[in-house]
Design a protein around this motif. Structure first.
Motif, PDB file in Angstrom:
ATOM      1  N   GLN A   6      39.375  69.338  57.501  1.00  0.00           N
ATOM      2  CA  GLN A   6      38.252  68.691  56.695  1.00  0.00           C
ATOM      3  C   GLN A   6      38.557  68.570  55.336  1.00  0.00           C
ATOM      4  O   GLN A   6      39.393  69.220  54.765  1.00  0.00           O
ATOM      5  CB  GLN A   6      37.116  69.792  56.895  1.00  0.00           C
ATOM      6  CG  GLN A   6      35.935  69.031  56.423  1.00  0.00           C
ATOM      7  CD  GLN A   6      34.680  70.146  56.452  1.00  0.00           C
ATOM      8  OE1 GLN A   6      34.736  71.049  56.860  1.00  0.00           O
ATOM      9  NE2 GLN A   6      33.447  69.736  55.882  1.00  0.00           N
ATOM     10  N   VAL A   7      38.329  67.342  54.873  1.00  0.00           N
ATOM     11  CA  VAL A   7      38.465  67.121  53.367  1.00  0.00           C
ATOM     12  C   VAL A   7      37.098  67.246  52.745  1.00  0.00           C
ATOM     13  O   VAL A   7      36.200  66.734  52.998  1.00  0.00           O
ATOM     14  CB  VAL A   7      38.878  65.869  53.204  1.00  0.00           C
ATOM     15  CG1 VAL A   7      39.099  65.346  51.601  1.00  0.00           C
ATOM     16  CG2 VAL A   7      40.400  65.690  53.964  1.00  0.00           C
ATOM     17  N   LEU A   8      37.091  68.195  51.702  1.00  0.00           N
ATOM     18  CA  LEU A   8      36.001  68.240  50.844  1.00  0.00           C
ATOM     19  C   LEU A   8      36.085  67.434  49.691  1.00  0.00           C
ATOM     20  O   LEU A   8      36.798  67.710  48.827  1.00  0.00           O
ATOM     21  CB  LEU A   8      35.824  69.795  50.710  1.00  0.00           C
ATOM     22  CG  LEU A   8      35.474  70.781  51.668  1.00  0.00           C
ATOM     23  CD1 LEU A   8      35.541  72.249  51.349  1.00  0.00           C
ATOM     24  CD2 LEU A   8      34.449  70.264  52.560  1.00  0.00           C
ATOM     25  N   PRO A   9      35.092  66.503  49.497  1.00  0.00           N
ATOM     26  CA  PRO A   9      35.287  65.495  48.310  1.00  0.00           C
ATOM     27  C   PRO A   9      34.910  66.043  47.052  1.00  0.00           C
ATOM     28  O   PRO A   9      34.090  65.492  46.303  1.00  0.00           O
ATOM     29  CB  PRO A   9      34.351  64.289  48.747  1.00  0.00           C
ATOM     30  CG  PRO A   9      33.343  65.031  49.352  1.00  0.00           C
ATOM     31  CD  PRO A   9      33.812  66.008  50.014  1.00  0.00           C
ATOM     32  N   PHE A  10      35.569  67.022  46.596  1.00  0.00           N
ATOM     33  CA  PHE A  10      35.409  67.594  45.194  1.00  0.00           C
ATOM     34  C   PHE A  10      36.526  68.593  44.957  1.00  0.00           C
ATOM     35  O   PHE A  10      37.092  68.947  45.626  1.00  0.00           O
ATOM     36  CB  PHE A  10      34.027  68.330  45.105  1.00  0.00           C
ATOM     37  CG  PHE A  10      33.942  69.643  45.893  1.00  0.00           C
ATOM     38  CD1 PHE A  10      34.418  70.755  46.044  1.00  0.00           C
ATOM     39  CD2 PHE A  10      32.784  69.202  47.119  1.00  0.00           C
ATOM     40  CE1 PHE A  10      33.962  71.685  46.979  1.00  0.00           C
ATOM     41  CE2 PHE A  10      32.681  70.384  48.080  1.00  0.00           C
ATOM     42  CZ  PHE A  10      33.527  71.564  47.833  1.00  0.00           C
ATOM     43  N   GLN A  11      36.742  68.831  43.596  1.00  0.00           N
ATOM     44  CA  GLN A  11      37.425  69.730  42.828  1.00  0.00           C
ATOM     45  C   GLN A  11      36.851  71.173  42.923  1.00  0.00           C
ATOM     46  O   GLN A  11      35.633  71.117  42.869  1.00  0.00           O
ATOM     47  CB  GLN A  11      37.982  69.378  41.657  1.00  0.00           C
ATOM     48  CG  GLN A  11      38.628  68.066  41.386  1.00  0.00           C
ATOM     49  CD  GLN A  11      38.557  67.347  40.186  1.00  0.00           C
ATOM     50  OE1 GLN A  11      38.074  68.032  39.031  1.00  0.00           O
ATOM     51  NE2 GLN A  11      38.919  65.931  39.867  1.00  0.00           N
ATOM     52  N   ALA A  12      37.802  72.108  43.062  1.00  0.00           N
ATOM     53  CA  ALA A  12      37.235  73.443  43.174  1.00  0.00           C
ATOM     54  C   ALA A  12      38.442  74.405  42.314  1.00  0.00           C
ATOM     55  O   ALA A  12      39.621  74.232  42.689  1.00  0.00           O
ATOM     56  CB  ALA A  12      36.781  74.177  44.227  1.00  0.00           C
ATOM     57  N   VAL A  13      38.094  75.484  41.893  1.00  0.00           N
ATOM     58  CA  VAL A  13      39.036  76.494  41.472  1.00  0.00           C
ATOM     59  C   VAL A  13      39.179  77.719  41.972  1.00  0.00           C
ATOM     60  O   VAL A  13      39.921  78.636  41.878  1.00  0.00           O
ATOM     61  CB  VAL A  13      38.885  76.636  39.848  1.00  0.00           C
ATOM     62  CG1 VAL A  13      39.341  75.305  39.273  1.00  0.00           C
ATOM     63  CG2 VAL A  13      37.734  77.032  39.590  1.00  0.00           C
ATOM     64  N   SER A  14      37.952  77.974  42.833  1.00  0.00           N
ATOM     65  CA  SER A  14      38.022  79.366  43.640  1.00  0.00           C
ATOM     66  C   SER A  14      37.155  79.264  44.992  1.00  0.00           C
ATOM     67  O   SER A  14      36.362  78.157  45.217  1.00  0.00           O
ATOM     68  CB  SER A  14      37.260  80.354  42.800  1.00  0.00           C
ATOM     69  OG  SER A  14      35.942  80.427  43.051  1.00  0.00           O
ATOM     70  N   ALA A  15      37.732  79.877  46.066  1.00  0.00           N
ATOM     71  CA  ALA A  15      36.825  79.927  47.220  1.00  0.00           C
ATOM     72  C   ALA A  15      36.633  81.253  47.761  1.00  0.00           C
ATOM     73  O   ALA A  15      37.613  81.903  48.048  1.00  0.00           O
ATOM     74  CB  ALA A  15      37.571  78.989  48.218  1.00  0.00           C
TER      75      ALA A  15
END
Length: 327
Positions: A6-15
């Motif tokens: 899956q591609v999540l259409p946003f930038q992120a720095v932690s999960a």
């Protein structure tokens, strides 16, 4: 093999994956979208879907804590203070319940949450010169400041490790070798215990266990990252991995297989597989993730996922598959 799921259409720095009321969720810090996104796993579609958002205009970490059947999310922000939210089942939304002292936490970088002797704690690594890595404890009304640790060292990461029944924190910083604190049950505090010798400028410390041995992964942005075996008071170097531009080095297990993901801002992410007989990681696969900031293994029922938040591009979700090569 790790294949794109899956591609999540946003930038992120932690999960941060978590389970609440028997459902699987992931909390992602999205500084560019000024929010903490909470995604929920759809067991029918086998995808992560939008669930809720917590406003956070410069979020660097969103840490979910499920304690006493309550869901809390600690939102660490670079600017404008850090906050704690609680999921209110009466109105089905997140309610802000408290601020975190901005005099202590000036430039948060990482959060770890854990339980010791039935009590819940979280610790925030602070990377400002004037800040202090701080420990908070949960009581009936919220989280309260419990102990200031390691002031004025520009801490980059904190790792909670329990070894031989002894809770410990390992704090890495840009100004000295990673330091170790051990929990004192008499004082109900962490006391300094030593350091992981001769490794300066460690970006991140992570641990894993193989058989009965405990290992630390020490990642560096400039220079080589290292895997060391923890033998009581000493650390034996096991392996050196080239890691120019690495902000994250994350060990994770899928079933009986122990992996290590080593990200890079300049090249591919390398996934390694632990070889028990050689006591070393061997190259396994390359993944194309732009500026990865974390890797998180997520067991979603019959699917094993690997989340890769990206600072510059889409956040990627890989699926772990077993490929039959016998034909």
């Amino acid at each position: 093999d790790f294949v794109m799921h899956q591609v999540l259409p946003f930038q992120a720095v932690s999960a941060e994956p978590f389970t609440y009321a028997s459902d699987l969720y992931v909390a992602l810090a999205q500084p560019s979208a000024s929010s903490c996104s909470i995604l929920k796993w759809d067991y029918v579609e086998r995808k992560l879907r939008d669930f809720d958002r917590i406003p956070a205009h410069s979020a660097v970490h969103c840490k979910p804590i499920v304690a006493q059947e309550q869901l809390y999310v600690v939102v660490a922000q670079l600017f404008g203070g850090s906050y704690i939210y609680r999921w209110d089942t009466a109105v089905d939304k997140f309610i802000k319940i408290q601020d975190i002292d901005s005099q202590k936490i000036r430039k948060p970088n990482d959060i770890e949450a854990f339980q010791i002797d039935g009590d819940w704690y979280f610790v925030i690594a602070d990377s400002s010169k004037a800040g202090s890595t701080s420990l908070y404890r949960l009581n009936q009304n919220g989280f309260y400041s419990h102990q200031a640790l390691h002031a004025w060292h520009r801490d980059t990461d904190v790792e909670y490790v329990e070894n031989d029944g002894k809770p410990r924190l390992i704090i890495s910083s840009s100004s000295q070798a990673p330091v170790i604190y051990q929990w004192s049950r008499a004082q109900k505090q962490f006391v300094p215990q030593g350091e992981v010798g001769e490794m300066l400028d460690v970006q991140m410390v992570k641990h894993f266990k193989a058989k009965r041995e405990q290992f630390l992964c020490l990642s560096r942005y400039i220079g080589d990252s290292k895997v060391v075996r923890w033998e009581g008071q000493r650390f034996v170097e096991v392996q050196t991995l080239p890691s120019r531009g690495s902000m994250v080095m994350q060990p994770f297990a899928v079933g009986q297989r122990q992996y290590l993901a080593l990200g890079s801002d300049f090249s591919f992410t390398h996934v390694y597989l632990w070889e028990e007989e050689k006591q070393k990681f061997a190259k396994f696969q390359e993944l194309s993730v732009q500026a990865p900031r974390a890797f998180r293994a997520v067991p979603a029922a019959d699917v094993q996922l690997l989340l890769a938040p990206s600072f510059k591009a889409n956040t990627l979700v890989y699926r772990h598959v077993v490929v039959d090569l016998s034909l």
